[in-house]
Design a protein around this motif. Structure first.
Motif: not given
Length: 254
Positions: A218, A220-222, A224-226, A228-229, A232
């Motif tokens: 979780h 690591q996914n968080a 990664t999402q951060n 990407i944001r 962006t």
């Protein structure tokens, strides 16, 4: 010594001394012992007379049953132990100077008052109730230190919140919550019933490992999402900058 004993015996304790509940909180009495040089209790004082102390003698240092008296001339052969039962507390003085100092400073009075103030603040706090994994990790840690560790709700409460939880108005709710939590861990197979209570089942190690693995995934996914944001936002800013530059360039060409 005579003066100190006289002060104490003015509030001589009854045969049965309540130490808990409302009766214990109203306590204000003394018990006076005379110990031998080895520290064994030999005499329980009841009354100060013209020639000495009247009370009961003990042969084994535990049971005071034989009526006797100790003359003032024999005082140097003994050491005093004066116990002051006050407000649910017990204050021990093993020397006359210690007793007199506590008496003059009213130490039991303000010590109990301070503790009750701390308890009042503690009772107003909203306690965080730990989840099953936090409890399971604690049980595992204690079992590693002591293979005979028995999980019980009162022990958990003391470890998590100190002994002050006992005097909270919601103590029954706290006990019920952690009892249910332990029952749930038993139901899931992480704890098992032993002769004297609940103990850790080896399965609990797998449960903790799986949860920690999920937490890492979780995290690591968080991350990664951060990432990407963040990327962006950077690309958006770059796009805006390029658009502004293009507009500015076309305006100057005119």
């Amino acid at each position: 010594m005579r003066r100190a004993i006289d002060i104490a015996l003015r509030k001589n304790a009854p045969m049965m001394i309540p130490t808990s509940g409302d009766a214990g909180r109203r306590n204000d009495c003394y018990v006076v012992y005379l110990e031998d040089q080895e520290g064994h209790g030999r005499f329980l004082a009841n009354e100060l007379t013209e020639h000495g102390l009247q009370g009961k003698w003990s042969v084994d240092g535990k049971n005071f049953v034989e009526e006797c008296s100790v003359p003032y001339t024999a005082f140097p052969e003994f050491k005093p132990l004066i116990q002051h039962y006050y407000g649910g507390w017990t204050f021990n003085s093993r020397s006359i100077s210690s007793f007199i100092l506590k008496h003059l400073l009213s130490y039991p009075l303000w010590r109990v008052a301070w503790d009750r103030l701390l308890q009042a603040f503690f009772n107003r706090r909203q306690l965080t109730r730990h989840d099953r994994l936090r409890v399971l990790k604690y049980v595992l840690a204690e079992t590693v230190k002591n293979r005979n560790y028995i999980a019980h709700e009162t022990e958990l409460l003391t470890q998590f919140y100190t002994v002050r939880w006992v005097f909270r108005p919601d103590k029954e709710e706290l006990m019920t919550y952690y009892r249910l939590l332990l029952d749930a861990l038993q139901e899931s197979g992480d704890l098992k019933q032993a002769q004297f209570g609940l103990v850790l089942d080896p399965k609990a190690i797998n449960t903790i490992a799986q949860y920690e693995q999920e937490e890492r995934r979780h995290g690591q996914n968080a991350a990664t999402q951060n990432g990407i944001r963040f990327l962006t936002v950077i690309l958006t800013l770059v796009g805006i900058a390029q658009a502004v530059a293009a507009i500015h360039e076309s305006w100057w060409k005119k």
